[in-house]
Write an enzyme that holds these catalytic residues in place. Sequence first.
Site, PDB file in Angstrom:
ATOM      1  N   CYS A 239      54.177  43.873  11.367  1.00 19.07           N
ATOM      2  CA  CYS A 239      54.103  44.408  12.732  1.00 19.07           C
ATOM      3  C   CYS A 239      52.971  43.725  13.509  1.00 19.07           C
ATOM      4  CB  CYS A 239      53.949  45.927  12.696  1.00 19.07           C
ATOM      5  SG  CYS A 239      54.405  46.748  14.243  1.00 19.07           S
ATOM      6  N   HIS A 324      58.941  47.333   9.441  1.00 21.02           N
ATOM      7  CA  HIS A 324      58.096  47.920   8.394  1.00 21.02           C
ATOM      8  C   HIS A 324      58.852  47.976   7.074  1.00 21.02           C
ATOM      9  CE1 HIS A 324      54.514  49.394  10.631  1.00 21.02           C
ATOM     10  NE2 HIS A 324      55.341  49.244  11.646  1.00 21.02           N
ATOM     11  N   GLU A 326      57.882  49.036   4.293  1.00 22.38           N
ATOM     12  CA  GLU A 326      57.572  50.284   3.588  1.00 22.38           C
ATOM     13  C   GLU A 326      58.327  51.472   4.167  1.00 22.38           C
ATOM     14  OE1 GLU A 326      55.107  50.565   7.172  1.00 22.38           O
ATOM     15  OE2 GLU A 326      55.705  48.939   5.840  1.00 22.38           O
TER      16      GLU A 326
END
Length: 356
Positions: A239, A324, A326
């Site tokens: 990001c 992202h 995750e």
Amino acid sequence: MKAYLVLDTGDVFEGTWIGRPSEVLGEVVFTTGMTGYQEVLTDPSYAGQIVTFTYPLLGNYGIVPGEEESVRPHCAGVILSETYEQADTSLSEWLHRHGVTGIAGVDTRTVVKIVREKECVRGVISSVPNPQVEEWPDPCSPRWVSQVSVTKPVTYAGDPFAPHIVLVDFGAKASILRSMQELGCRVTVVPFHLPPSEVAKLEPDGLLFSNGPGDPKALLPYLSEWVPFIQGIPTLGICLGHQLLALALGGDTDRLSFGHRGSNHPVKELETGRVWITSQNHGYAVREESLDPAQWRVTHRHIHDGSVEGIAHRQYPIQGVQFHPEAHPGPSDAAEIFHRFIEMVQQKRKVTIHVG
């Protein structure tokens, strides 16, 4: 008790206070996820922003221990259509405990339409419909990252002989750290302002530039020192970290019309043609025309607007993704990015040991 959302477009919305009644101001953004409000509110990337939830009912499953992305919410405020207050721990009580201001009973569909049409919209949550604003918060300020970064290095143990990853904290989500730990890595989280010469003393095997709030160009003064270091060590940016790597090596960034925030953004991996559904939270993107094609290749692209979602350097072990991996909240389609990064780190370690 009445509250008002007043936008710099002149639009005024009446609602009721939730959380702590207090006047707050900031950029108004919106997120499209149907779940994960707790993770969104504790995501440090929202620092300085007033978050509008497009899903019409929030708080229906209460507050779940352990789902936070940081120790507390960092957003400036919250805009909701309706809240459910019958949970064991209500969303409103949780917001109040953390000192977060919000307004409920707002026509969030109309707010979102205004943001989409006007692009950068700033607003105030206030007890009066005509608050006086002397100065709006500046997104191109390092204060937002300063507020959410750690103040000193912190090391988390990993498996024996596992890689040592230094996570440069520009506002890192807790799930990024957990993802690295799940892969067995020893992780040291360091402040964003720690000089690369000090980071080198930690002897990392890999470097991870985290997500974070604000305009990436606010951090330009810090980037030149990093260039020699990242050219020689496997580095992954997520990001904001992805944008910073591009800026450090000659690229440029632009503000998106209304940002990508939510857990359902389709991204195409150009090499394989696969489409991943990803979790995203950003208002800026790397300008593809600013990337030297002899130095960079675009690896991922957003299906809806064609914006750059991933890059890899052709000469140095550097890669970045705008989404992202995750997730949290969101699907785990892109978790493979972390596995590839650790494989790159392990390969570099083997080469280094062989040469030595």
